[in-house]
Write an enzyme that holds these catalytic residues in place. Structure first.
Site, PDB file in Angstrom:
ATOM      1  N   GLU A 306      28.217 -68.469 -64.115  1.00 63.70           N
ATOM      2  CA  GLU A 306      28.356 -67.188 -64.705  1.00 63.70           C
ATOM      3  C   GLU A 306      26.986 -66.242 -64.747  1.00 63.70           C
ATOM      4  O   GLU A 306      25.893 -67.097 -64.828  1.00 63.70           O
ATOM      5  CB  GLU A 306      28.688 -67.185 -66.256  1.00 63.70           C
ATOM      6  N   LYS A 368      36.545 -62.261 -67.813  1.00 62.96           N
ATOM      7  CA  LYS A 368      36.521 -63.149 -69.022  1.00 62.96           C
ATOM      8  C   LYS A 368      37.219 -62.471 -70.056  1.00 62.96           C
ATOM      9  O   LYS A 368      37.201 -61.389 -70.440  1.00 62.96           O
ATOM     10  CB  LYS A 368      34.981 -63.154 -69.555  1.00 62.96           C
ATOM     11  N   CYS A 419      32.635 -69.750 -69.502  1.00 64.70           N
ATOM     12  CA  CYS A 419      31.809 -70.217 -70.353  1.00 64.70           C
ATOM     13  C   CYS A 419      32.622 -70.684 -71.656  1.00 64.70           C
ATOM     14  O   CYS A 419      33.491 -71.701 -71.543  1.00 64.70           O
ATOM     15  CB  CYS A 419      30.924 -69.161 -70.889  1.00 64.70           C
TER      16      CYS A 419
END
Length: 556
Positions: A306, A368, A419
């Site tokens: 990321e 995301k 994440c």
């Protein structure tokens, strides 16, 4: 000689009455609210202190300490401290347990500010207060260890969703990613692991109470309860070992994980523009040289973390060119992490994983789905920014993606999870159900380096591997990057704040686990049972109370 009236504290009169004060001055003097609160505080201080110690013990069960047996002991402690209490007393005990637990667990937020650590800890501890009230109520029922374990699941169910989409950090399951309870994740996911840990702790409390009664009370058939509790506890633990975790591979793929590193930890890890991107490009170019020299086997694909591109490659040609240079040099598709201006929402950002092909350039991508509140977007921005100047460090809001992270990266069909999304059951579950044969966690933990947060996140990857029977690859800008086998074992991992390239052959699987097939059903069922137990305790209490009142009147 006649005696005068007996003087009692209740009959004491005020000095004003003794001096001939105004009418009413002779009323009894009652202790003030402050005095009552002081007595209450003194009475509850030992229990509150023990609850705080229990919370600290639970924090030590999580990485970076990883003393998982303490999770069972902490559950037992909270069960004992709330048993037989009122709901209000149980709520206070739960809060006293939860606040130090979350403060230590989330201490990695101190890079933002200790006020952030305290604020989030208070919010999360409120859910533990509700749990404490529920445990106090359900402890009045038969089979109370079972209802208490269900309430732990209910507490996590609520905390995973509220507020602003929830914050699942600190689930009992995440402290047990290498314990006898771990294999249960393949049957019912993280909620079933939490249930088993909580049930083991509750049974431990039950056995301790029964043993205490045996030592202090008369002999009775109940003398066998400690042994029964110990056997039940052992059965719960052994059940985890008996669960098979599917790990056989349908295929394999050779991968390389590039950890380019950042210049420094903390809020300003990005440094100068292109610095982070250049680190990852240079590490990939070095990998390409090693491949040509025969020192490293050529992978089928490469994974960057990321934010590995710190500039939008579609807005900055120099960033685009540097990525192109690295991808063409290594000669295989690269999964690149980058922040991209949202094409349809001016002012918003997409946090994306982009499949970059050496021949055709950027292609399929995943945005995301669950941005972090106050980290990647600011709720009530207009109002809160006026009083919290620190929120200006989040100048633009991330826009949530609307589909799963299923991506074809070279020969592999991978599930991309970015994440903190690894903490959310439904996001990972939906990605596997969509057809992912292995999971990739692209993450950037540079802000929280050397605080324990990367270890906590890696533990979640380990649980997801077992839950879905999939290899999990974690790619981090500054560490910890890792390869996790489908049985949850960490095969390789990097050190923090070092440049590293990890190469590995990982299994690709098409089969699904029981947890994949049942989804969230176990969590909903266990949570509902826990809440119903509280309702039953309240109803039984109301039914019993009139009888108790009549008994007291009869005694009078």
């Amino acid at each position: 000689m006649p005696s005068g009236p007996e003087t009692t504290p209740e009959a004491a009169v005020s000095p004003q009455a003794a001096a001939g004060g105004p009418p009413g001055a002779g009323a009894p003097v009652r202790p003030g609210r402050a005095a009552r609160l002081a007595r209450l505080a003194r009475r509850e201080a030992p229990r509150t202190a023990l609850a705080a110690v229990g919370g600290l013990a639970l924090a030590a069960a999580f990485p970076p300490y990883g003393l998982w047996p303490l999770s069972v002991a902490a559950v037992a402690a909270l069960a004992l401290l709330t048993r037989g209490r009122t709901a209000r007393q149980g709520a206070w005990t739960g809060f006293a347990f939860g606040l130090p637990f979350f403060f230590v667990l989330l201490r990695w937020l101190h890079v933002v500010g200790y006020d952030a650590v305290l604020g989030l800890s208070v919010v999360e501890a409120v859910f533990l207060a509700a749990l404490g009230a529920g445990l106090a109520l359900s402890s009045r029922l038969p089979l109370w260890p079972l209802w208490g374990a269900c309430l732990w699941v209910a507490q996590e169910w609520a905390r995973d969703r509220l507020p602003f989409g929830g914050f699942p950090w600190g689930r009992l399951a995440f402290a047990n990613t290498g314990s006898p309870f771990t294999p249960l994740a393949a049957l019912g996911g993280a909620p079933l692991v939490t249930f088993a840990v909580a049930l083991a702790g509750s049974l431990l409390a039950w056995a301790a109470l029964a043993a205490h009664r045996l030592r202090t009370g008369p002999r009775s058939p109940r003398a066998a309860l400690p042994g029964a509790g110990a056997l039940a506890l052992a059965a719960v633990v052994v059940a985890g070992y008996a669960v098979p975790v599917p790990t056989e591979a349908d295929d394999t793929v050779e991968i390389a994980i590039v950890q380019g590193n950042v210049e420094k930890p903390g809020m300003d890890f990005l440094g100068r523009p292109l610095m982070v991107l250049n680190n990852h490009v240079d590490a990939t170019l070095e990998l390409a040289r090693d491949i040509r020299a025969g020192r490293v086997k050529k992978p089928d694909l490469v994974i960057w973390p990321e934010n590995s591109s710190d500039l939008d490659p579609f807005q900055y040609p120099e960033a685009y060119d540097r990525i192109e240079e690295a991808v063409r040099a290594v000669g295989v598709p690269v999964l690149v992490g980058a922040l991209i201006d949202h094409p349809g929402k001016p002012g918003y950002i997409d946090n994306k994983g982009i499949v970059w092909d050496p021949r055709t350039g950027p292609g399929a991508s995943y945005a995301k789905q669950h941005p972090v509140p106050f980290g990647e977007y600011v709720p009530f921005r207009a109002q809160l920014s006026k009083v919290i100047s620190r929120l200006q460090r989040v100048p633009r809001d991330f826009y949530p993606g609307d589909r799963t992270g299923l991506l074809q990266v070279g020969p592999a069909r991978l599930g991309d999870v970015i994440c903190f999304e690894v903490a959310y059951d439904e996001i990972v579950h939906d990605t596997v159900r969509a057809g992912a044969r292995a999971l990739v966690v692209q993450t950037n933990n540079a802000t929280y380096g050397r605080t324990g947060q990367p270890e906590q996140q890696l533990a979640m990857s380990r649980l997801r591997a077992v839950e879905h029977g999939r290899a999990v690859v974690t790619a981090a800008t500054s560490g910890i990057s890792a390869v996790v086998a489908p049985d949850g074992k960490v095969l390789q991992r990097s050190e923090e704040f070092t440049r590293d390239v990890i190469t590995a052959r990982i299994p690709l699987r098409d089969g699904t686990t029981v947890a994949d097939r049942v989804g969230a059903a176990p969590e909903w069922a266990l949570a509902m049972v826990g809440l119903l137990s509280c309702a039953a305790a309240v109803l039984i209490g109301r039914r019993v109370r009139p009888d108790e009142i009549m008994d007291k009147k009869g005694q009078k």
